[in-house]
Scaffold this active site. Sequence first.
Site, short mmCIF file in Angstrom:
data_model
loop_
_atom_site.label_atom_id
_atom_site.label_comp_id
_atom_site.label_asym_id
_atom_site.label_seq_id
_atom_site.Cartn_x
_atom_site.Cartn_y
_atom_site.Cartn_z
N GLU A 120 0.66 -1.23 -0.40
CA GLU A 120 -0.07 0.13 0.04
C GLU A 120 0.86 1.30 0.08
O GLU A 120 0.42 2.05 -0.43
CB GLU A 120 -0.98 0.10 1.28
CG GLU A 120 -2.22 -0.48 1.01
CD GLU A 120 -2.52 -0.99 -0.32
OE1 GLU A 120 -2.86 0.29 -0.10
OE2 GLU A 120 -3.41 -1.74 -0.84
N SER A 394 -49.81 -30.54 37.16
CA SER A 394 -49.57 -31.05 38.44
C SER A 394 -48.55 -30.51 39.05
O SER A 394 -47.53 -31.48 39.89
CB SER A 394 -49.69 -32.69 38.35
OG SER A 394 -50.92 -32.95 39.00
#
Length: 830
Positions: A120, A394
Amino acid sequence: MSTEPEPENPDTTDSEGRPDRGGARYRAGRQKRTGWRRVVNWKVFGFTVLGMFLLGAGAIGVAFAVIDVPEPNDFSTSETTIVYWDDGETELGRFSAENREIVDIEEIPQTLQQAVVAAEDRSFYENSGFSLTGMARAGWDALRGESSAGGGSTITQQYVKNYYLTQDRSYTRKLRELVISVKIDQDVDKDQILADYLNTIWFGRGTYGVQTASRSYFGVDVADLDLAQSAALAAILRSPTRYDPTLGPENAERFAQRFQYVLDGMVVTGAIDQATADATVPPEILPEKQVNRYGGPNGYLLAMVRDELFAMGYDEQEIETGGLRVTSTFNTQAQSAAIQAIQDERPTEDADGVRIGLAAVRPGDGAVVAVYGGPDAVEQSYNDAVDAIPQAGSTVKPFVLAAALENGYSLRSTFWGNSPFDPPELGPPVNNQGNEDYGRNVSLERAMERSINTAFVDVAMEMGPDKVVDSLVRAGFPDDEQLQANLNPRVAIGIGGVSALNMANSYATLASRGTHTGTHTVQQIVDRDGAVAYEHQAAGEQVFEEDVMDDVTYSLTETVDNGTAEAAQDLDRPVAAKTGTHDDLTAWFSGYTPQLAASVVYFRGDGTQSLDGVGGMDHFSGGAYPGRTWTAFMQGALEGMPEEDFPEAANIREENDNGGGGGNDRPDRPDRPDRPNDDDENDDGGDEGGQGDEGEETPPSDESGEQPGGEETGGDESGATESGEETGGDETGATESGEETGGDESGATEVGTEWGGTDTGGTETGDTGDTSGDTGTETGDTSGTETGDTGTDSGTDTGTPAPNGRAAQAAVLVLGAGALAFGRVSRRRR
């Protein structure tokens, strides 16, 4: 002839009147300037260039004076929030606006730093934030219609654009970029600029920064990249959509060329030698994985963590971009066990629309260790373990028992066990499952084992449904409108709804001996600077007495050993559990060990569709598929954990004369049949059968209620004693040699026999195990009177005396022995 000279031509004289010798000839030989040449000349050009230079310099000076380095933009500082499993190391998932994980320069290998500089900006360490040659090269390439291999912007300029500015292409932004780049280069170390650049740059695949890119392309952390992988990332960096080689052959060709360009640049900069460059080949690059962070069953866990972060005060931006490190309470072993258990045990026959919720909570601190809310949180955002509120059935009965034990009753207190139970003040009658009869006086322990609805509604009527609701809320049920709307005795059989998570947490309260702690999914939060921002501190509250919980736990272990929750026996360690169904709409299995509480619920559709027929079962019960699912989960979740025992039963109020069970004297309920106290002859042994042969007290843990010579053959509760037998499902009053075969209440005594509904009469002499001297007399075949310490019971029977008392007694002994053998075979089969 005149000799005077000719007058001088004024056009040929200079300004002082002197003749311009040769001037005429000069002007005659010079071409006059016309058009633009009259305006533009070298002097004008020079002055113009000088003016423009001075103007430009002035503009730059003004720009440097006016343009300040701004604060970093939100995008550049955005960092992924990562959620970990409970080990704090293994990643569960992440939240992010941009998928970025920031790392320090020390974590970025030198090979990657050198490769990016070579690709770069090869003058990065020498330039002042911008490069005139680079800009000129880029401009020349643009004029020729070619792309610049190295680009025109320096790394510093790209960093400034990403970190401080925007991506727009205006001249104003370019000027600001240039000015800020120079200022940044003067004030910030080059290594820091490179690190910030590598942490913000886009690498494709939805990743920003080298850490997430390394994981995406190579499956490793950035610190572990080698030379080839570093050069590959530097090559892809320029334009990920064009250079990612996994996106097609053209990309692969461009990538190969760019990869070589990077290596050549590294040779030029001196990072590597030519031999190393020649020996380096492109690495294997992983294809992109398209993963939805909420996909699959674990997506529900991330959603729960996110919701808890919101509840703690974090906003959307902090969660998505704050770079938090969140350690959850979820355990990878337990969660894997939950998913596997449901895959292995869920029914397939007639199972369309069946939904399963599973949740597990650690007792004592409320940590949620596993949740199964559905197969995929993207396809079904509704969490079946958290959002679904199916009726509890239950599974609420342990909390009814806890309330009863707190309000003066014991495990031996007796209540109505036959079906239906229909006192006028109740409204519509309550029935047991299958309309089973268990006797008119059934102990709470026995009622829990067999999940006897009528007994629990009876006790709720006696002590008040508000006490049941209070017990449920203290344990962990939400105190919502639905629960308050069911403030009637039927709340004792679970007519209200609850989520699997709240149910599991309520059972965790039982497992922790009465300490309730709210559930949580976040254990720790570390901010982006590494500081601990939050650490969960368990704050439990003792909501039940420990001895009450010990008796409840004991009753639930008996339910596993002898009752409806026998599926949990396969866990092969101390376990307490309870089944539950509501009509045919829900089926539950909930239970716990000392280390873990869990609940599983099955329902269909929105919870209003019948489960009957699912899995080929005429009646879809909690003890079947839910029980097997729960057990399989617990086996996997507890693997490797040591076995732990529960505390011994406290047996509270066992010796109390009146134990709160209510006596025969019920002036407020004259329509109800008389029942014995806890210390009455039918309750001394803890079962419905009363005393054994020599007055010994039989243990209360026997499911059948049988005594040395008694047997129950119909699956109902027996009240028989040594030589007595009940085959009709009702409660017998028979004692040592008495037998009832017609299902009515016997008045027979020691040597009396009632046969086919006839009463032979006789005399009963006290309770052989009771030192109180309880005596009574039953007279003839038409009347009987019993006198004892609890009052006087008189009534009239009609019938025919048995022909021979001794012969009948012998027959009873033979029949009792046969029934005993048959019952033992039945219990082995069960």
